[in-house]
Design a protein around this motif. Sequence first.
Motif, PDB file in Angstrom:
ATOM      1  N   SER A 196       0.370 -69.777  -0.598  1.00 43.75           N
ATOM      2  CA  SER A 196       0.535 -70.862   0.734  1.00 43.75           C
ATOM      3  C   SER A 196       2.064 -70.583   1.141  1.00 43.75           C
ATOM      4  CB  SER A 196       0.366 -72.022   0.318  1.00 43.75           C
ATOM      5  OG  SER A 196       0.467 -72.800   1.589  1.00 43.75           O
ATOM      6  N   SER A 197       2.032 -70.789   2.402  1.00 48.63           N
ATOM      7  CA  SER A 197       3.545 -70.786   2.910  1.00 48.63           C
ATOM      8  C   SER A 197       4.083 -72.073   3.420  1.00 48.63           C
ATOM      9  CB  SER A 197       3.737 -69.833   3.885  1.00 48.63           C
ATOM     10  OG  SER A 197       2.819 -70.069   5.010  1.00 48.63           O
ATOM     11  N   LYS A 198       3.168 -73.071   3.093  1.00 48.01           N
ATOM     12  CA  LYS A 198       3.388 -74.531   3.536  1.00 48.01           C
ATOM     13  C   LYS A 198       3.996 -75.222   2.117  1.00 48.01           C
ATOM     14  CE  LYS A 198       0.123 -75.110   7.166  1.00 48.01           C
ATOM     15  NZ  LYS A 198      -1.255 -74.798   7.114  1.00 48.01           N
ATOM     16  N   LEU A 199       5.281 -75.764   2.883  1.00 52.39           N
ATOM     17  CA  LEU A 199       5.780 -76.513   1.410  1.00 52.39           C
ATOM     18  C   LEU A 199       5.114 -77.847   0.943  1.00 52.39           C
ATOM     19  CD1 LEU A 199       8.395 -77.003   0.099  1.00 52.39           C
ATOM     20  CD2 LEU A 199       9.513 -78.284   1.902  1.00 52.39           C
ATOM     21  N   PHE A 255       9.088 -72.444  -5.456  1.00 56.82           N
ATOM     22  CA  PHE A 255      10.040 -72.904  -4.314  1.00 56.82           C
ATOM     23  C   PHE A 255      10.946 -71.934  -3.619  1.00 56.82           C
ATOM     24  CE2 PHE A 255       9.095 -77.106  -6.516  1.00 56.82           C
ATOM     25  CZ  PHE A 255       8.065 -77.362  -5.555  1.00 56.82           C
ATOM     26  N   ASN A 256      11.153 -70.734  -4.379  1.00 54.09           N
ATOM     27  CA  ASN A 256      12.001 -69.781  -3.830  1.00 54.09           C
ATOM     28  C   ASN A 256      11.829 -69.126  -2.379  1.00 54.09           C
ATOM     29  OD1 ASN A 256      13.554 -69.970  -6.285  1.00 54.09           O
ATOM     30  ND2 ASN A 256      12.815 -68.013  -7.047  1.00 54.09           N
ATOM     31  N   LYS A 257      10.602 -69.258  -2.223  1.00 51.93           N
ATOM     32  CA  LYS A 257      10.097 -68.642  -0.780  1.00 51.93           C
ATOM     33  C   LYS A 257      10.880 -69.459   0.291  1.00 51.93           C
ATOM     34  CE  LYS A 257       5.634 -68.890  -1.688  1.00 51.93           C
ATOM     35  NZ  LYS A 257       4.148 -69.004  -1.952  1.00 51.93           N
ATOM     36  N   PHE A 258      10.993 -70.890   0.049  1.00 54.59           N
ATOM     37  CA  PHE A 258      11.437 -71.949   0.821  1.00 54.59           C
ATOM     38  C   PHE A 258      13.179 -71.721   1.179  1.00 54.59           C
ATOM     39  CE2 PHE A 258       7.481 -73.291  -0.583  1.00 54.59           C
ATOM     40  CZ  PHE A 258       6.741 -73.355   0.710  1.00 54.59           C
ATOM     41  N   LYS A 259      13.924 -70.856   0.230  1.00 52.83           N
ATOM     42  CA  LYS A 259      15.127 -71.068   0.396  1.00 52.83           C
ATOM     43  C   LYS A 259      15.716 -69.755   0.924  1.00 52.83           C
ATOM     44  CE  LYS A 259      15.403 -72.797  -4.364  1.00 52.83           C
ATOM     45  NZ  LYS A 259      15.767 -72.663  -5.900  1.00 52.83           N
ATOM     46  N   GLY A 260      16.839 -69.975   1.641  1.00 51.38           N
ATOM     47  CA  GLY A 260      17.741 -69.196   2.490  1.00 51.38           C
ATOM     48  C   GLY A 260      18.123 -68.071   1.489  1.00 51.38           C
ATOM     49  N   ASP A 261      18.979 -66.847   2.359  1.00 52.18           N
ATOM     50  CA  ASP A 261      19.547 -65.708   1.732  1.00 52.18           C
ATOM     51  C   ASP A 261      20.282 -66.194   0.379  1.00 52.18           C
ATOM     52  OD1 ASP A 261      18.140 -64.723   3.383  1.00 52.18           O
ATOM     53  OD2 ASP A 261      19.863 -64.427   4.833  1.00 52.18           O
ATOM     54  N   TYR A 262      21.149 -67.534   0.357  1.00 53.96           N
ATOM     55  CA  TYR A 262      21.895 -67.652  -0.602  1.00 53.96           C
ATOM     56  C   TYR A 262      21.200 -68.353  -1.915  1.00 53.96           C
ATOM     57  CZ  TYR A 262      25.387 -66.450   2.867  1.00 53.96           C
ATOM     58  OH  TYR A 262      25.755 -65.674   3.886  1.00 53.96           O
ATOM     59  N   GLY A 263      19.896 -68.214  -2.002  1.00 53.97           N
ATOM     60  CA  GLY A 263      19.417 -69.209  -2.729  1.00 53.97           C
ATOM     61  C   GLY A 263      19.461 -70.545  -2.969  1.00 53.97           C
ATOM     62  N   THR A 264      19.661 -71.044  -1.901  1.00 53.26           N
ATOM     63  CA  THR A 264      19.732 -72.478  -1.545  1.00 53.26           C
ATOM     64  C   THR A 264      18.641 -72.863  -0.389  1.00 53.26           C
ATOM     65  OG1 THR A 264      21.379 -72.746  -0.043  1.00 53.26           O
ATOM     66  CG2 THR A 264      21.990 -72.958  -2.359  1.00 53.26           C
ATOM     67  N   PHE A 265      18.099 -74.265  -0.730  1.00 59.79           N
ATOM     68  CA  PHE A 265      17.029 -74.765   0.494  1.00 59.79           C
ATOM     69  C   PHE A 265      17.708 -74.417   1.717  1.00 59.79           C
ATOM     70  CE2 PHE A 265      15.147 -76.279  -3.273  1.00 59.79           C
ATOM     71  CZ  PHE A 265      13.726 -76.233  -2.910  1.00 59.79           C
ATOM     72  N   SER A 266      17.123 -73.902   2.734  1.00 58.77           N
ATOM     73  CA  SER A 266      17.580 -73.760   4.102  1.00 58.77           C
ATOM     74  C   SER A 266      17.721 -74.688   4.862  1.00 58.77           C
ATOM     75  CB  SER A 266      17.092 -72.361   4.453  1.00 58.77           C
ATOM     76  OG  SER A 266      15.812 -72.446   4.778  1.00 58.77           O
ATOM     77  N   ASP A 307      16.891 -74.706   7.914  1.00 56.28           N
ATOM     78  CA  ASP A 307      16.410 -74.224   9.327  1.00 56.28           C
ATOM     79  C   ASP A 307      15.275 -75.366   9.611  1.00 56.28           C
ATOM     80  OD1 ASP A 307      14.148 -74.121   7.525  1.00 56.28           O
ATOM     81  OD2 ASP A 307      13.862 -71.927   8.132  1.00 56.28           O
ATOM     82  N   LEU A 308      15.259 -75.358  11.022  1.00 53.02           N
ATOM     83  CA  LEU A 308      14.543 -76.522  11.467  1.00 53.02           C
ATOM     84  C   LEU A 308      12.912 -76.510  11.182  1.00 53.02           C
ATOM     85  CD1 LEU A 308      15.819 -76.361  15.212  1.00 53.02           C
ATOM     86  CD2 LEU A 308      16.068 -77.956  13.486  1.00 53.02           C
ATOM     87  N   SER A 309      12.375 -75.459  10.502  1.00 49.26           N
ATOM     88  CA  SER A 309      11.016 -75.857   9.986  1.00 49.26           C
ATOM     89  C   SER A 309      10.951 -76.617   9.068  1.00 49.26           C
ATOM     90  CB  SER A 309      10.410 -74.284   9.881  1.00 49.26           C
ATOM     91  OG  SER A 309      11.140 -73.698   8.792  1.00 49.26           O
ATOM     92  N   LEU A 310      11.872 -76.464   7.894  1.00 53.24           N
ATOM     93  CA  LEU A 310      11.968 -77.215   6.769  1.00 53.24           C
ATOM     94  C   LEU A 310      12.379 -78.662   7.129  1.00 53.24           C
ATOM     95  CD1 LEU A 310      13.070 -75.265   3.423  1.00 53.24           C
ATOM     96  CD2 LEU A 310      10.706 -75.901   4.228  1.00 53.24           C
ATOM     97  N   ALA A 311      13.298 -78.901   7.952  1.00 55.68           N
ATOM     98  CA  ALA A 311      14.075 -80.094   8.195  1.00 55.68           C
ATOM     99  C   ALA A 311      13.079 -81.116   8.958  1.00 55.68           C
ATOM    100  CB  ALA A 311      15.452 -80.087   8.558  1.00 55.68           C
ATOM    101  N   HIS A 349      18.281 -86.020   1.308  1.00 57.55           N
ATOM    102  CA  HIS A 349      19.094 -85.834   2.814  1.00 57.55           C
ATOM    103  C   HIS A 349      18.478 -86.126   3.708  1.00 57.55           C
ATOM    104  CE1 HIS A 349      22.321 -84.686   5.018  1.00 57.55           C
ATOM    105  NE2 HIS A 349      21.466 -83.764   5.832  1.00 57.55           N
ATOM    106  N   HIS A 350      17.429 -85.153   4.073  1.00 53.44           N
ATOM    107  CA  HIS A 350      16.545 -85.093   5.079  1.00 53.44           C
ATOM    108  C   HIS A 350      15.693 -86.333   5.457  1.00 53.44           C
ATOM    109  CE1 HIS A 350      18.171 -81.301   6.600  1.00 53.44           C
ATOM    110  NE2 HIS A 350      17.829 -80.703   5.495  1.00 53.44           N
TER     111      HIS A 350
END
Length: 522
Positions: free
Chosen positions: A70-73, A95-106, A108-112, A144-145
């Motif tokens: 699934s691609s839904k968090l 949960f890696n698929k929800f992380k950005g290029d630097y290996g941290t949670f991105s 980006d608006l979709s997650l936040a 945080h969010h």
Amino acid sequence: MHASKQISEEWMRERANKLKEDVRALFMATNDILGRMNLVDTIQHLGIDHLFQAEIDSALKDIDGNDFASSKLHEVALRFRLLREHGFWVSPDVFNKFKGDYGTFSNDLSLADDPRGLLSLYNAAHLFIHGEPELEEAIAFARHHLESMNRHNVLKAPLADQVKRALHLPLPRTHKRVEMVSFMFEYGREDGHNPVLLELAKLDFNLLQRVHMKELKEISRWWKDVSGYMGLNHIRDRVIENYTWSYAVYHEEELSFARMLFAKIVVLIALLDDTYDVHGYTSIQECRMLNAAIQGWDDSAVLLVPEYLRKFYEIILSCFREFEDQVPINQKYLVAFSKTEFQKLSNYYLEGAEWAHRKHKPSFSEQVALATMTTATRPLAAGLMVGLSDKVTTKEAYEWAVTSTDAIISCGKTGRFMNDIAGFKLGSQNKADMPCSVESYIHEHKVTADVAIAKINELVEDEWKTTNQARIDHRDILPVVQRLINITMAIPLYYSDGIDGFTFGEGIQEVLEKLYVKPIPL
């Protein structure tokens, strides 16, 4: 009135039985993995999982055995939480698929912008074990969010309420029955909620509440007799709170015997604790005499005990004798084990009293080692098995309880640290108590109270990791291990935010009324 009450209870039971069949049919009809996950999650959250153990076990094996892309968090986090809660190993890599290029949670608006997904991630990540920094990062990111959404009031009820509660206390650390009462009202307001599940949950809660109410009346009568007979004025009248620890361990109707017996063990432990606390400072000699008698464990040893404590000593012996008479023959060893642990506990209490008497200032590690033992989690681990079914109290479960590793020690440390922080903030340290962990830390490291409390809160997080790890390490005996973890999950109800709800009961009065007194409107 009486007749209608009988009919209504009968009607409630018949109706509940019919609804149970409907729910079993739901399990049969729900074939897709996501549907099964949601069904299990809702049933657990509504507190009716005890009615569908076999169905849930089989659903979890399916959920574990199937690849779930699934691609839904929210969905990935829900699967992670359900499986880890039940002792299945799931890698945090999901949960890696929800992380950005630097290996941290991105950011980006979709997650936040996905409060439900963030809340699920936040709750799931709290099932972390040692050596999972990526889950600690997930918690920080989600918190945080969620805090920002909370501050800006962007969320609507019931999600807003769930976020507020989780920020105060994440789902894997809540007293399940307390959380359930809040969730039940929220679930009814969700679009697409299942009315069958909701009605069954309300009926089951109200039927159980009647059972618990009867037990409370019975144990209150017992306590009145016991405390009247002992005639001690130093003891706290905390029978409802003591019963509530037992209720946290098990609430099921068929475990009434285990619950009552365990509640009495908790009462005896609290009495012993109060006695050493009060008399350790004034009359260490009398504490030594009481302990000698408890180690002797014999009617004739009563002569060793100071006169005013003799009736208390008699009550201890007669209660354990009664437990022994009440349990089936193949469980007598569990009562014996419980008794041995009770004797050890008396030794630990005496040692603490000796420290206070000598004005000994222990090092932090010395303080924590003894104080953890005085939280009585070992006799509790022994006691909670009495009255459970033979299927559950296996040789392996007994060995786990005897060796008192991981979750048992963690329960003690979590309780001790949270209790000490609350006591320190309230300034309610009894001068007869040994120094608390906060004082020991300040004294040894020459730091401020804030630094000491922050450090001890970090240690509490470590203990939660050990507790979570125990589910995975002992999946084969999880039914017993989970009962002990239920005690740990009840601790924050009494001791969060620096309140001591056990000593000063007003704080949890409202919660207890919801659990025991007020039925849920059908």
